[in-house]
Design a protein around this motif. Structure first.
Motif, PDB file in Angstrom:
ATOM      1  N   GLU A 157       0.797  -1.293  -0.069  1.00  0.00           N
ATOM      2  CA  GLU A 157       0.039   0.211   0.014  1.00  0.00           C
ATOM      3  C   GLU A 157       0.868   1.151  -0.102  1.00  0.00           C
ATOM      4  OE1 GLU A 157      -3.264  -0.387  -0.134  1.00  0.00           O
ATOM      5  OE2 GLU A 157      -2.925  -2.589   0.044  1.00  0.00           O
ATOM      6  N   ARG A 165      -6.975  -7.424   4.882  1.00  0.00           N
ATOM      7  CA  ARG A 165      -8.314  -7.720   4.410  1.00  0.00           C
ATOM      8  C   ARG A 165      -8.104  -7.845   2.503  1.00  0.00           C
ATOM      9  NH1 ARG A 165     -12.711  -7.880   7.350  1.00  0.00           N
ATOM     10  NH2 ARG A 165     -12.818  -6.792   9.206  1.00  0.00           N
ATOM     11  N   ARG A 166      -7.273  -7.091   1.964  1.00  0.00           N
ATOM     12  CA  ARG A 166      -7.248  -7.230   0.680  1.00  0.00           C
ATOM     13  C   ARG A 166      -6.854  -8.485   0.331  1.00  0.00           C
ATOM     14  NH1 ARG A 166      -3.003  -3.172  -2.760  1.00  0.00           N
ATOM     15  NH2 ARG A 166      -3.565  -4.094  -4.462  1.00  0.00           N
ATOM     16  N   TRP A 167      -6.151  -9.189   0.989  1.00  0.00           N
ATOM     17  CA  TRP A 167      -5.453 -10.507   0.464  1.00  0.00           C
ATOM     18  C   TRP A 167      -5.938 -11.638   1.214  1.00  0.00           C
ATOM     19  CZ3 TRP A 167      -3.847  -9.603  -3.903  1.00  0.00           C
ATOM     20  CH2 TRP A 167      -3.295  -8.324  -4.332  1.00  0.00           C
ATOM     21  N   GLN A 168      -7.164 -11.276   1.749  1.00  0.00           N
ATOM     22  CA  GLN A 168      -8.012 -12.485   2.420  1.00  0.00           C
ATOM     23  C   GLN A 168      -7.534 -13.024   3.907  1.00  0.00           C
ATOM     24  OE1 GLN A 168      -6.714 -13.972  -0.845  1.00  0.00           O
ATOM     25  NE2 GLN A 168      -7.971 -12.374  -1.890  1.00  0.00           N
ATOM     26  N   HIS A 170      -6.930 -12.576   8.273  1.00  0.00           N
ATOM     27  CA  HIS A 170      -7.528 -11.934   9.368  1.00  0.00           C
ATOM     28  C   HIS A 170      -6.680 -10.654   9.789  1.00  0.00           C
ATOM     29  CE1 HIS A 170      -9.301 -11.504  13.280  1.00  0.00           C
ATOM     30  NE2 HIS A 170     -10.161 -12.391  12.827  1.00  0.00           N
ATOM     31  N   SER A 172      -6.452  -9.354  12.509  1.00  0.00           N
ATOM     32  CA  SER A 172      -5.631  -9.115  14.001  1.00  0.00           C
ATOM     33  C   SER A 172      -4.289  -9.702  13.502  1.00  0.00           C
ATOM     34  CB  SER A 172      -6.376 -10.370  14.760  1.00  0.00           C
ATOM     35  OG  SER A 172      -7.865  -9.980  14.913  1.00  0.00           O
ATOM     36  N   PHE A 173      -3.943 -10.184  12.695  1.00  0.00           N
ATOM     37  CA  PHE A 173      -2.604 -10.739  12.163  1.00  0.00           C
ATOM     38  C   PHE A 173      -1.888  -9.785  11.219  1.00  0.00           C
ATOM     39  CE2 PHE A 173      -4.635 -14.397  14.154  1.00  0.00           C
ATOM     40  CZ  PHE A 173      -3.907 -14.535  15.256  1.00  0.00           C
ATOM     41  N   LEU A 418      -1.463 -11.658 -10.388  1.00  0.00           N
ATOM     42  CA  LEU A 418      -0.871 -12.327  -9.099  1.00  0.00           C
ATOM     43  C   LEU A 418       0.141 -13.163  -9.229  1.00  0.00           C
ATOM     44  CD1 LEU A 418      -4.441 -13.490  -7.810  1.00  0.00           C
ATOM     45  CD2 LEU A 418      -3.086 -11.619  -7.137  1.00  0.00           C
ATOM     46  N   GLY A 430      -6.520 -19.635   6.179  1.00  0.00           N
ATOM     47  CA  GLY A 430      -8.015 -18.815   6.378  1.00  0.00           C
ATOM     48  C   GLY A 430      -7.477 -17.571   7.253  1.00  0.00           C
ATOM     49  N   THR A 431      -6.470 -17.902   7.895  1.00  0.00           N
ATOM     50  CA  THR A 431      -5.983 -16.610   8.965  1.00  0.00           C
ATOM     51  C   THR A 431      -4.921 -15.828   7.934  1.00  0.00           C
ATOM     52  OG1 THR A 431      -6.235 -18.058  10.570  1.00  0.00           O
ATOM     53  CG2 THR A 431      -4.913 -16.123  11.236  1.00  0.00           C
TER      54      THR A 431
ATOM     55  N   LYS B 104      -7.825 -10.301 -10.395  1.00  0.00           N
ATOM     56  CA  LYS B 104      -6.475 -10.368 -11.072  1.00  0.00           C
ATOM     57  C   LYS B 104      -6.287  -8.960 -11.878  1.00  0.00           C
ATOM     58  CE  LYS B 104      -5.394 -15.422 -10.987  1.00  0.00           C
ATOM     59  NZ  LYS B 104      -5.214 -16.478 -11.824  1.00  0.00           N
ATOM     60  N   GLN B 108      -5.619  -1.514  -7.856  1.00  0.00           N
ATOM     61  CA  GLN B 108      -5.498  -1.180  -6.524  1.00  0.00           C
ATOM     62  C   GLN B 108      -6.858  -0.307  -6.071  1.00  0.00           C
ATOM     63  OE1 GLN B 108      -2.039   0.196  -4.719  1.00  0.00           O
ATOM     64  NE2 GLN B 108      -3.266   1.384  -3.279  1.00  0.00           N
ATOM     65  N   ILE B 111     -10.216  -2.403  -6.087  1.00  0.00           N
ATOM     66  CA  ILE B 111     -10.548  -3.341  -5.042  1.00  0.00           C
ATOM     67  C   ILE B 111     -10.638  -2.739  -3.716  1.00  0.00           C
ATOM     68  CG2 ILE B 111      -9.305  -5.119  -3.613  1.00  0.00           C
ATOM     69  CD1 ILE B 111      -7.341  -5.666  -6.265  1.00  0.00           C
ATOM     70  N   VAL B 115     -13.880  -3.350  -1.292  1.00  0.00           N
ATOM     71  CA  VAL B 115     -13.788  -3.638  -0.130  1.00  0.00           C
ATOM     72  C   VAL B 115     -14.533  -2.714   0.792  1.00  0.00           C
ATOM     73  CG1 VAL B 115     -12.291  -3.971   1.919  1.00  0.00           C
ATOM     74  CG2 VAL B 115     -11.746  -4.850  -0.184  1.00  0.00           C
ATOM     75  N   CYS B 139     -13.406 -15.424   8.370  1.00  0.00           N
ATOM     76  CA  CYS B 139     -12.068 -15.944   8.631  1.00  0.00           C
ATOM     77  C   CYS B 139     -12.082 -17.299   8.301  1.00  0.00           C
ATOM     78  CB  CYS B 139     -11.560 -15.723  10.052  1.00  0.00           C
ATOM     79  SG  CYS B 139     -11.507 -14.085  10.387  1.00  0.00           S
ATOM     80  N   SER B 141     -12.456 -20.610   5.727  1.00  0.00           N
ATOM     81  CA  SER B 141     -12.400 -20.991   4.611  1.00  0.00           C
ATOM     82  C   SER B 141     -13.816 -21.378   3.948  1.00  0.00           C
ATOM     83  CB  SER B 141     -11.471 -22.398   4.289  1.00  0.00           C
ATOM     84  OG  SER B 141     -12.163 -23.630   4.771  1.00  0.00           O
ATOM     85  N   PHE B 186     -11.409 -16.847  16.788  1.00  0.00           N
ATOM     86  CA  PHE B 186     -11.333 -15.546  16.295  1.00  0.00           C
ATOM     87  C   PHE B 186     -12.170 -14.431  17.111  1.00  0.00           C
ATOM     88  CE2 PHE B 186     -10.209 -17.792  12.214  1.00  0.00           C
ATOM     89  CZ  PHE B 186      -8.888 -17.012  12.170  1.00  0.00           C
TER      90      PHE B 186
END
Lengths: 447, 191
Positions: A157, A165-168, A170, A172-173, A418, A430-431, B104, B108, B111, B115, B139, B141, B186
């Motif tokens: 960024e 969030r932009r890259w799926q 969580h 928090s991490f 990508l 997932g995280t 893809k 930017q 996207i 969001v 969170c 899958s 979570f």
């Protein structure tokens, strides 16, 4: 079916608790569990927590169409042409199933010679496992790392961070992911000291430095805060080594002080909200890497803390079964895995002093783990195994590392916007999302 | 002409779903409309809970159109809703794949806008409490999320979920167990 042990109570399967909360247990199981719950506080609390969550989920309101009439009219309008343009059937309807059967019979007849050959062969040869897929050489490790670095630079960024969030991932991490992404760029910079790469690293380091909290911690204040703090500190220290002066010493010292302040009495680190202060190997591993890097950068005040942590890992070895997630001396069912074994080995194996003889059983365990791991993606495991095996200077270990790295590179996306990244398709994605898979894959290629 | 699902009863609000599908096979648009009215909210809820906020009505439409397009292939092997959610699951998988491909090509800003739109629509629909659930669901899958959505938001049992997802009941159970564990983790950390 794979089962997991309840972390609070090794005697009770968590499956039963989820099933109990959903009223899916048989009468006998319910009775058995009730008997267990009478004397087990941990399971009672766990069950109450699961029930509370289920209640919350069930109380969620239903989402509905904004205008149901309009939606059904819209669908009917779109369905109209399907009705009018339906091709008329030429054959009567009974003939279609008949055709299917005829096609099936023809296929079986065509495949009969091959099936016969296979059956005949199986009389004489015992096939114990499928042969390994031949390795198709892909791009080299350095090409792969630079391609990934290119993606990371484009995904960064304007403020120097990578947005979870932009890259799926969580949120928090996010701090951990920024630390790992920065470490990946630093690895790439070692291969190609490109000015654009250097700019991206500096930008990322500035962002991380600016987001240290007053008490020295990076990332949000929650139970798993070490998972954020350690990779961020590691990235800042490596950045400091690569570009002296970019990161003020004071920031690193405060970050190290927070790690030492939160060290448990037993020598390791765990979740901050754990009332028993039980240390966990997966958290302790990251802090040992931080302290070891600090030690290598002549920050001698971390020595005692590092020594205590290493002693905790030593004590945490499960009898002949590798390294356990947490200390369970009474339990023969301590959780061990390829990833934990590699982590434990990396904690104890100090590259500056060579491999201790007492680690020989751990090396054997690592080799068998690496050979047993299936080709399903797990970038965390692959990073740990590749890094651990790399420090064992034997031909077998070297060829296993080459195989692991090759396998990881084969999954890299090589086309489109990508290109250079790895899909978030492993158990931890997932995280961590795409940033995590890409960073761990890059770090697994580290020579 | 209105189809007659049985010799004496026309397709009405009380006709069961399988009989309505039988009428659809005979090209009866009124029966199809009844099916839409009966089940469209279920699908909007399903797609919405799967995280498709802005396109959930479009995917509902797509699901019904698929059912209508292939109405001649429908065989009554299980409840109609099992078939409905199976088709919806495929529509969702196609959508997720296309969304991945589309992403893809997006720049930017686009996207970020997307969001922001998603977050805004979330806020519009949900209360603060719901947002916490929605964030925790985000969170998971898609595989784990679908089990949770079908069980808690669509009220399906393990056996039916297994049929919809084409996996054994044991797999549904283990996915549910993992999903509950992750949701708790979570939500605890969010708190």
């Amino acid at each position: 079916m794979k089962t997991e042990k309840n972390s609070h109570c090794p005697a009770c399967r968590q499956f039963e608790l989820t099933d109990a909360a959903l009223s899916n247990l048989s009468a006998a199981q319910t009775k058995k569990l009730a008997h267990h719950l009478e004397k087990c506080d941990a399971c009672r609390t766990e069950l109450a927590g699961i029930r509370k969550l289920i209640l919350r989920l069930e109380r969620e309101p239903r989402l509905t169409a904004r205008d149901p009439d309009m939606l059904s009219r819209r669908i009917m309008t779109r369905a109209g042409p399907l009705l009018e343009n339906r091709p008329k059937r030429f054959w009567p309807s009974w003939i279609y199933p008949a055709w299917r059967w005829a096609a099936l019979v023809l296929m079986v007849a065509a495949a009969a010679p091959w099936i016969w050959r296979t059956i005949s062969r199986s009389d004489t040869v015992t096939v114990t496992s499928l042969p390994a897929q031949p390795w198709v050489p892909s791009r080299s490790a350095s090409e792969s790392v630079l391609l990934a670095a290119n993606w990371l630079v484009t995904a960064q960024e304007p403020d120097g961070r990578w947005a979870s969030r932009r890259w799926q991932a969580h949120p928090s991490f996010e701090t951990a992911l920024n630390g790992l992404a920065t470490l990946s760029l630093i690895e790439a910079h070692r291969l190609d000291p490109d000015p654009e790469l250097a700019g991206a690293i500096r930008h990322a380091l500035d962002h991380l430095s600016a987001h240290k909290h007053a008490e020295g911690r990076f990332g949000p204040d929650f139970a798993a805060a070490h998972y954020n703090h350690a990779p961020a500190t590691l990235a800042l220290m490596h950045g400091h080594g690569l570009m002296p002066g970019t990161v003020p010493d004071m920031i690193i010292d405060e970050a190290l002080a927070w790690i030492m302040k939160t060290q448990n009495r037993d020598g390791g680190w765990g979740y901050l909200d754990d009332p028993d202060k039980l240390s966990k190997l997966s958290i302790t591993y990251w802090n040992i890497q931080v302290l070891r890097t600090a030690h290598a950068q002549d920050r001698a005040h971390v020595t005692d803390s590092l020594q205590q942590a290493i002693e905790w890992v030593h004590a945490n070895r499960a009898e002949n079964r590798g390294f356990a997630y947490q200390r369970q001396p009474q339990s023969p069912t301590a959780t061990v895995s390829a990833t934990l074994n590699a982590m434990g080995f990396l904690c104890l194996n100090d590259p500056s002093t060579g491999i201790a003889t007492r680690l020989r059983p751990a090396i054997e365990s690592l080799m068998s783990d690496a050979q047993a791991t299936a080709s399903d993606p797990d970038y965390y495991r692959d990073y740990m195994l590749a890094t651990a095996l790399q420090s064992i200077h034997t031909d077998d270990a070297a060829s296993t590392v080459t195989e692991i790295r090759e396998r990881v590179r084969q999954r890299q996306i090589d086309q489109g916007p990508l290109a250079g990244s790895w899909s978030p398709d492993d158990p931890w994605s997932g995280t961590g999302g795409r940033l995590y898979t890409t960073a761990m894959a890059v770090l697994s290629q580290k020579p | 002409m209105m189809c007659r699902p049985t010799q004496s009863t026309p397709a009405t609000d009380t006709t069961d779903d399988a009989a309505l599908m039988q009428c659809c096979r005979d090209d009866d648009p009124a029966a199809f409309r009844l099916l839409i009215e009966r089940h469209q909210d279920k699908l909007v809820n399903f797609f919405g809970r799967m995280g498709v906020h802005n396109d959930s009505e479009d995917l509902t439409q797509e699901t019904f159109l698929k059912i209508f397009r292939y109405r001649h292939r429908y065989r009554k092997r299980a409840k109609f809703t099992t078939y409905l959610y199976s088709v919806a699951r495929n529509v969702y998988i196609d959508y997720a794949r296309k969304a991945g491909r589309r992403q893809k090509g997006l720049q930017q800003l686009t996207i970020e806008q997307q969001v922001a739109d998603d977050i805004a629509s979330h806020k519009r629909v949900n209360t603060a409490n719901d947002q916490e659930i929605a964030a925790a669901l985000d969170c998971l899958s898609p595989k784990l999320r679908m089990v949770v959505v079908l069980a808690f938001f669509e009220g399906q049992d393990y056996r039916t979920i297994g049929r919809i997802l084409k996996v054994p009941v044991g797999t549904v159970k283990s996915r549910m167990h993992m999903a509950i564990g992750r949701l708790r983790f979570f939500m605890k950390n969010q708190a």
